[in-house]
Design a protein around this motif. Structure first.
Motif, PDB file in Angstrom:
ATOM      1  N   TYR A  31       0.838  -1.198   0.000  1.00 44.65           N
ATOM      2  CA  TYR A  31       0.000   0.000   0.000  1.00 44.65           C
ATOM      3  C   TYR A  31       0.880   1.258   0.000  1.00 44.65           C
ATOM      4  O   TYR A  31       0.702   2.160  -0.825  1.00 44.65           O
ATOM      5  CB  TYR A  31      -0.920  -0.026   1.224  1.00 44.65           C
ATOM      6  N   LEU A  35       1.340   3.924  -3.200  1.00 42.48           N
ATOM      7  CA  LEU A  35       1.064   5.356  -3.075  1.00 42.48           C
ATOM      8  C   LEU A  35       2.280   6.188  -3.457  1.00 42.48           C
ATOM      9  O   LEU A  35       2.171   7.196  -4.150  1.00 42.48           O
ATOM     10  CB  LEU A  35       0.612   5.699  -1.649  1.00 42.48           C
ATOM     11  N   ASN A  60      -7.480   6.708  -5.147  1.00 42.70           N
ATOM     12  CA  ASN A  60      -8.727   6.194  -4.574  1.00 42.70           C
ATOM     13  C   ASN A  60      -8.803   4.669  -4.672  1.00 42.70           C
ATOM     14  O   ASN A  60      -9.265   4.011  -3.735  1.00 42.70           O
ATOM     15  CB  ASN A  60      -9.943   6.815  -5.251  1.00 42.70           C
ATOM     16  N   GLN A  63      -6.406   3.235  -2.066  1.00 44.79           N
ATOM     17  CA  GLN A  63      -6.951   3.381  -0.714  1.00 44.79           C
ATOM     18  C   GLN A  63      -8.106   2.400  -0.469  1.00 44.79           C
ATOM     19  O   GLN A  63      -8.207   1.811   0.602  1.00 44.79           O
ATOM     20  CB  GLN A  63      -7.405   4.819  -0.486  1.00 44.79           C
ATOM     21  N   TYR A  66      -6.703  -1.135  -0.012  1.00 47.66           N
ATOM     22  CA  TYR A  66      -6.104  -1.275   1.320  1.00 47.66           C
ATOM     23  C   TYR A  66      -7.173  -1.334   2.404  1.00 47.66           C
ATOM     24  O   TYR A  66      -7.087  -2.130   3.335  1.00 47.66           O
ATOM     25  CB  TYR A  66      -5.122  -0.137   1.600  1.00 47.66           C
ATOM     26  N   ARG A  67      -8.203  -0.511   2.286  1.00 49.57           N
ATOM     27  CA  ARG A  67      -9.286  -0.494   3.274  1.00 49.57           C
ATOM     28  C   ARG A  67      -9.934  -1.886   3.381  1.00 49.57           C
ATOM     29  O   ARG A  67     -10.189  -2.374   4.475  1.00 49.57           O
ATOM     30  CB  ARG A  67     -10.340   0.542   2.889  1.00 49.57           C
TER      31      ARG A  67
END
Length: 174
Positions: A31, A35, A60, A63, A66-67
């Motif tokens: 992650y 980024l 986005n 993210q 990863y979420r």
């Protein structure tokens, strides 16, 4: 399960460039690297270094991936959804290309001495339908020596399955 695209969309594992069995630590590291790779001010890309493996992902998407993958509960749910999507597309998760089912997953019709099951891909009722004679004629010993198997194709689509079964010995009282 391996990380592959579904319907020309990248899955979360592809977005983070990790295998589907990656540890939580690997996911966190990927992650951060992803980024950094796409951030214009932080990118270490130069003429000497190779470009990121997937350059068309957005912040986005990274993210969101990863979420989902960083929490065991949401990752398990996502993996199940991904597996179902793969099955609908005809992909399987074992090395030889065919999913294996037990004969216990099939319904038995005592009147016709036949077994049937809805197809996991196209959902056709009785997509897989065969008789005990079929098992007897085409069943072969499994490679592991633990029973028998027959290869069966759905009556409506092109899906093939391995159907594993055991043969019960008939003992009669004499």
């Amino acid at each position: 399960m391996t990380a592959t695209t579904t319907n020309n969309r990248l899955n979360h594992y592809d977005i983070l460039s990790v295998p589907s069995d990656a540890s939580q630590q690997d996911i966190k590291r990927a992650y951060k690297e992803r980024l950094l790779n796409i951030h214009p001010d932080k990118s270490s890309s130069s003429a000497d270094s190779p470009p990121p493996t997937i350059s068309h992902v957005t912040v986005n998407q990274i993210q969101e991936a990863y979420r989902i993958l960083s929490k065991p509960e949401s990752r398990t749910k996502y993996d199940m959804e991904l597996l179902e999507t793969f099955k609908k597309l005809g992909y399987t998760n074992n090395g030889d290309g065919l999913d294996a089912y037990s004969l216990d997953n099939f319904e038995f019709d005592e009147d016709h001495l036949s077994y049937h099951m809805a197809c996991p891909r196209c959902k056709t009722h009785k997509g897989f339908d065969f008789t005990e004679d079929t098992l007897e004629e085409y069943g072969q010993e499994r490679p592991d020596g633990e029973g028998f198997q027959v290869l069966a194709q759905c009556n409506s689509c092109s899906l093939w399955l391995k159907v594993n079964f055991d043969v019960a010995d008939d003992y009669s009282d004499e």
